[in-house]
Design an enzyme around this catalytic site. Structure first.
Site, short mmCIF file in Angstrom:
data_model
loop_
_atom_site.label_atom_id
_atom_site.label_comp_id
_atom_site.label_asym_id
_atom_site.label_seq_id
_atom_site.Cartn_x
_atom_site.Cartn_y
_atom_site.Cartn_z
N GLY A 205 11.10 -2.86 5.48
CA GLY A 205 10.30 -4.09 5.54
C GLY A 205 9.80 -4.46 4.16
O GLY A 205 9.97 -5.60 3.68
N HIS A 206 9.19 -3.50 3.47
CA HIS A 206 8.73 -3.73 2.09
C HIS A 206 9.91 -4.10 1.19
O HIS A 206 9.82 -5.00 0.36
CB HIS A 206 8.08 -2.46 1.51
CG HIS A 206 6.85 -2.00 2.22
ND1 HIS A 206 6.83 -0.84 2.97
CD2 HIS A 206 5.60 -2.51 2.30
CE1 HIS A 206 5.62 -0.65 3.46
NE2 HIS A 206 4.85 -1.65 3.07
N LYS B 214 5.08 -9.79 9.41
CA LYS B 214 4.49 -8.69 10.18
C LYS B 214 2.96 -8.80 10.22
O LYS B 214 2.33 -8.55 11.24
CB LYS B 214 4.93 -7.37 9.54
CG LYS B 214 4.13 -6.15 9.89
CD LYS B 214 4.54 -5.62 11.24
CE LYS B 214 3.84 -4.39 11.72
NZ LYS B 214 2.63 -3.97 11.09
N ASP B 215 2.37 -9.15 9.07
CA ASP B 215 0.91 -9.31 8.99
C ASP B 215 0.61 -10.81 8.91
O ASP B 215 0.22 -11.33 7.85
CB ASP B 215 0.37 -8.55 7.78
CG ASP B 215 0.67 -7.08 7.89
OD1 ASP B 215 0.02 -6.39 8.68
OD2 ASP B 215 1.62 -6.62 7.21
N MET C 191 8.85 -2.52 11.72
CA MET C 191 8.66 -1.41 10.78
C MET C 191 7.25 -1.44 10.22
O MET C 191 6.72 -2.51 9.93
CB MET C 191 9.67 -1.51 9.64
CG MET C 191 11.06 -1.19 10.08
SD MET C 191 12.15 -1.04 8.65
CE MET C 191 13.69 -0.78 9.51
N MET D 51 0.84 -1.20 0.00
CA MET D 51 0.00 0.00 0.00
C MET D 51 0.87 1.25 0.00
O MET D 51 0.39 2.36 0.28
CB MET D 51 -0.93 0.01 1.22
CG MET D 51 -1.91 -1.17 1.20
SD MET D 51 -3.46 -0.84 2.03
CE MET D 51 -2.90 -0.51 3.69
N GLY D 52 2.18 1.10 -0.28
CA GLY D 52 3.05 2.26 -0.38
C GLY D 52 3.54 2.76 0.97
O GLY D 52 3.46 2.06 1.98
P1 AMP Z 1 1.45 -2.90 3.46
O1 AMP Z 1 2.01 -1.86 2.56
O2 AMP Z 1 1.43 -2.52 4.90
O3 AMP Z 1 0.16 -3.49 2.96
O4 AMP Z 1 2.50 -4.12 3.42
C1 AMP Z 1 2.86 -4.71 2.20
C2 AMP Z 1 3.65 -5.96 2.50
O5 AMP Z 1 4.81 -5.63 3.24
C3 AMP Z 1 2.87 -6.98 3.33
O6 AMP Z 1 3.15 -8.30 2.88
C4 AMP Z 1 3.42 -6.74 4.72
O7 AMP Z 1 3.31 -7.85 5.58
C5 AMP Z 1 4.88 -6.44 4.39
N1 AMP Z 1 5.52 -5.74 5.50
C6 AMP Z 1 5.09 -4.60 6.12
N2 AMP Z 1 5.91 -4.29 7.14
C7 AMP Z 1 6.88 -5.24 7.18
C8 AMP Z 1 8.02 -5.48 8.00
N3 AMP Z 1 8.33 -4.68 9.02
N4 AMP Z 1 8.80 -6.56 7.73
C9 AMP Z 1 8.49 -7.40 6.70
N5 AMP Z 1 7.43 -7.22 5.88
C10 AMP Z 1 6.63 -6.17 6.11
#
Ligand code: AMP
Length: 322
Positions: free
Chosen positions: A54-55, A168-169, A203, A48-49
């Protein structure tokens, strides 16, 4: 179609003409055309940007296993419930594209509007039965249906061979694994470990909401979860039964030490296969049985989630080891 170019080497270098480009697909049609032009297997990182390391760790894993890497940036409205942070969710598209380009991503799918992704009269969605009853599902009633539906749509548009998700999720990871299996989607799901700040805070794009006084104490969530994990790990003799109520107490007792924690939404000790709550954990092969210890708390107005894996769950869940 937009094509952005960045020079990677100084002009004095013999490789002065080496350039890296990134294709930015702003429409579903454009993304599908890109996918058709690429015979290589695609590794896909949905996001989601508001990107952070982490991303980018997911991007690195995708890069190491695929010729072509596609990332998506789409703040998906259907996974937010009324009153959640959809409107103020951090958005920084240009910066994100630059970060992905530097990390070697070949294509970014960044639909320009929600209408690109959802027809006004859409009839179908993916309903993950039972996930509305798990702890995170009770806390966020629209979340899992929204996630499953958007990931299914993204898989259909990008048609990746493999897709990369972060521990993380954790409930999202388990949901996507099940969706791919249940609906026979030809995608390999790769789950990568959580990337943390130096103090242990996971993160997250939402960490930007933390105030200057909240940020220094935000590591309390990870410390609390680790207390629960240590409690389980101590009891590793075969046949020993661990009462999960005691694990929860170990977590809660650390959370209680931090006065800035305004609310503990839940502490969950759940099965790593389907996220149902466990009453006991039994050690075998000198490891406690697999479990996910997770929690959601409020620090002021900011909602933080995190989890740690126990026993067999580490090997069973993570595709990438630290
Ligand atoms: P989001 O942008 O929050 O939807 O996350 C996109 C992807 O990045 C999802 O698969 C999350 O689980 C992963 N993600 C977010 N934060 C972290 C992190 N700290 N470490 C590893 N993966 C992460």
């Amino acid at each position: 179609m937009l094509r952005r170019t960045v020079r990677l080497v100084p002009f004095s270098s013999p490789y002065a003409f080496a350039v890296r480009t990134i294709h930015v697909a702003e429409s579903v049609e454009d993304m599908i055309q890109y996918q058709r032009r690429h015979r290589d297997q695609i590794g896909f990182v949905p996001t989601m940007g508001a990107l952070h390391e982490g991303h980018l760790s997911l991007v690195d894993q995708a890069k190491s296993r695929n010729e072509t890497v596609v990332a998506s940036i789409f703040v998906n409205p259907t996974q937010f419930s009324a009153g959640e942070d959809l409107d103020r969710y951090p958005r920084q598209l240009e910066k994100d594209i630059e970060m992905l380009k530097q990390r070697g991503v070949d294509c970014v799918f960044a639909p320009k509007s929600t209408a690109q992704m959802y027809a006004k009269d859409a009839l179908c969605h993916v309903e993950p039965a039972r996930f509305s009853n798990i702890m995170e599902g009770i806390a966020r009633p629209d979340f899992f249906r929204g996630v499953a539906t958007v990931v299914c749509k993204l898989f259909n548009i990008v048609q990746p061979a493999s897709a990369y998700f972060g521990q993380k999720d954790i409930s999202q990871c388990i949901l996507i694994q099940k969706m791919v299996r249940d609906l026979n989607m030809p995608v390999q799901v790769i789950i990568c470990p959580t990337v943390r700040e130096a103090d242990g805070l996971a993160m997250s794009s939402r960490n930007a909401y933390l105030t200057a006084s909240e940020r220094p104490v935000a590591d309390v969530l990870y410390r609390a979860l680790m207390a629960g994990k240590e409690y389980c790990d101590q009891l590793t003799a075969d046949g020993v039964e661990v009462d999960t109520a005691a694990v929860e107490r170990a977590v809660q007792s650390v959370l209680a030490t931090e006065p800035m924690v305004s609310h503990v939404e839940y502490v969950s000790i759940a099965s790593h296969t389907d996220m149902t709550e466990l009453k006991t954990l039994i050690a075998f092969e000198h490891k406690s049985a697999g479990a996910v210890i997770s929690s959601a708390i409020r620090l002021g107005n900011v909602r933080l989630i995190d989890n740690v894996l126990v026993g067999r769950a580490i090997d069973d869940i993570l595709s990438v080891k630290r």
